[in-house]
Design a protein around this motif. Sequence first.
Motif, PDB file in Angstrom:
ATOM      1  N   ASP A  42      29.721  44.496  11.060  1.00  0.00           N
ATOM      2  CA  ASP A  42      28.505  44.082  10.352  1.00  0.00           C
ATOM      3  C   ASP A  42      27.320  44.903  10.868  1.00  0.00           C
ATOM      4  O   ASP A  42      26.882  44.758  12.004  1.00  0.00           O
ATOM      5  CB  ASP A  42      28.255  42.588  10.577  1.00  0.00           C
ATOM      6  CG  ASP A  42      27.128  42.033   9.718  1.00  0.00           C
ATOM      7  OD1 ASP A  42      26.081  42.701   9.594  1.00  0.00           O
ATOM      8  OD2 ASP A  42      27.290  40.929   9.176  1.00  0.00           O
ATOM      9  N   ASP A  69      30.809  39.689  11.235  1.00  0.00           N
ATOM     10  CA  ASP A  69      31.785  40.315  12.121  1.00  0.00           C
ATOM     11  C   ASP A  69      31.061  41.375  12.951  1.00  0.00           C
ATOM     12  O   ASP A  69      30.706  42.439  12.444  1.00  0.00           O
ATOM     13  CB  ASP A  69      32.909  40.958  11.302  1.00  0.00           C
ATOM     14  CG  ASP A  69      34.063  41.459  12.164  1.00  0.00           C
ATOM     15  OD1 ASP A  69      33.827  41.840  13.333  1.00  0.00           O
ATOM     16  OD2 ASP A  69      35.204  41.486  11.660  1.00  0.00           O
ATOM     17  N   ARG A  71      31.877  43.530  14.953  1.00  0.00           N
ATOM     18  CA  ARG A  71      32.467  44.864  15.061  1.00  0.00           C
ATOM     19  C   ARG A  71      31.984  45.778  13.949  1.00  0.00           C
ATOM     20  O   ARG A  71      31.794  46.981  14.148  1.00  0.00           O
ATOM     21  CB  ARG A  71      33.984  44.766  15.008  1.00  0.00           C
ATOM     22  CG  ARG A  71      34.624  43.997  16.140  1.00  0.00           C
ATOM     23  CD  ARG A  71      36.094  43.804  15.845  1.00  0.00           C
ATOM     24  NE  ARG A  71      36.303  43.077  14.582  1.00  0.00           N
ATOM     25  CZ  ARG A  71      37.492  42.963  13.971  1.00  0.00           C
ATOM     26  NH1 ARG A  71      38.558  43.532  14.507  1.00  0.00           N
ATOM     27  NH2 ARG A  71      37.594  42.273  12.840  1.00  0.00           N
ATOM     28  N   ILE A 100      32.966  41.523   6.003  1.00  0.00           N
ATOM     29  CA  ILE A 100      32.548  41.798   7.385  1.00  0.00           C
ATOM     30  C   ILE A 100      31.252  41.070   7.710  1.00  0.00           C
ATOM     31  O   ILE A 100      30.627  41.338   8.732  1.00  0.00           O
ATOM     32  CB  ILE A 100      32.383  43.313   7.626  1.00  0.00           C
ATOM     33  CG1 ILE A 100      31.362  43.915   6.656  1.00  0.00           C
ATOM     34  CG2 ILE A 100      33.722  44.019   7.533  1.00  0.00           C
ATOM     35  CD1 ILE A 100      31.034  45.364   6.954  1.00  0.00           C
TER      36      ILE A 100
END
Length: 264
Positions: free
Chosen positions: A129, A125, A127, A122
Amino acid sequence: MMNRVNRMFILIISVVLCLSFPELTFGQGQIKRQNQISKPNDRSVRQTNDIVELSRKFNWDSYGICQDTIVDLGLSVKWAAWNIGAHSPEQEGTLFGWGDPTGKETSIYSSKYPVKDPPMSICGDRRYDMAMANWGWPWRLPSQKELEELSKNCKWESFRYKNVSGVKLTGPNGNTLFIPVTSRRTANWNKDTQSYGSQLIIKPADMRGRYCSGELNSNGGQWEPWDCRPYILYFSLEDVNPCGYVDGTGLRSSGLPVRAVYAR
């Protein structure tokens, strides 16, 4: 005779002007200004010089700890000087479950972090992280490789900073980073029911530091095949030489601090 005198006079005037104003040149009956580029004012020059100087020399405090937000240790990425949710190096900041940027998810089930079949990384990312979601790009979670680089290429030593225990890391270029031992949030084992109950905050009594990465161990979990475990950076102040190490057996449901990297 008069024309000759006039030419001599014009030549003398031209020489004087060229010496006094080297940016001026004389063409056919007109004066041209070369390189009409605006020069920065003194303030702009000072700001540019300050930025260059900060990239070479960091702001050290009386403890020898770097106080700049971005710390260059001479590694492949730069590191944050303090944890996400903190405002200074000694604060623990927010405890995050893996993939929960809010820090509010306290479920003991790994499927909540973030989904049943999670992406193996992630990092970057937005969404999931936790670093990027809170601080924005180019901050992100460190990868397994970056945690291992921090562990293997820095000098580690036990250090007490502003009455907080932790480790002082010295990078290959001599710059320093303080990483505190923090609390952690973990599932509570109920002896009566022989099962895990709600999560508890455990204070750093064991003197062990735990920091999560943005990558999962592809070998899977101990109980369910989809229950992949995040790579975690561990260190213990109980060791004579508290060198950190990276292990891929963490729990996604554990609430841990995040130390971000600056990926630019």
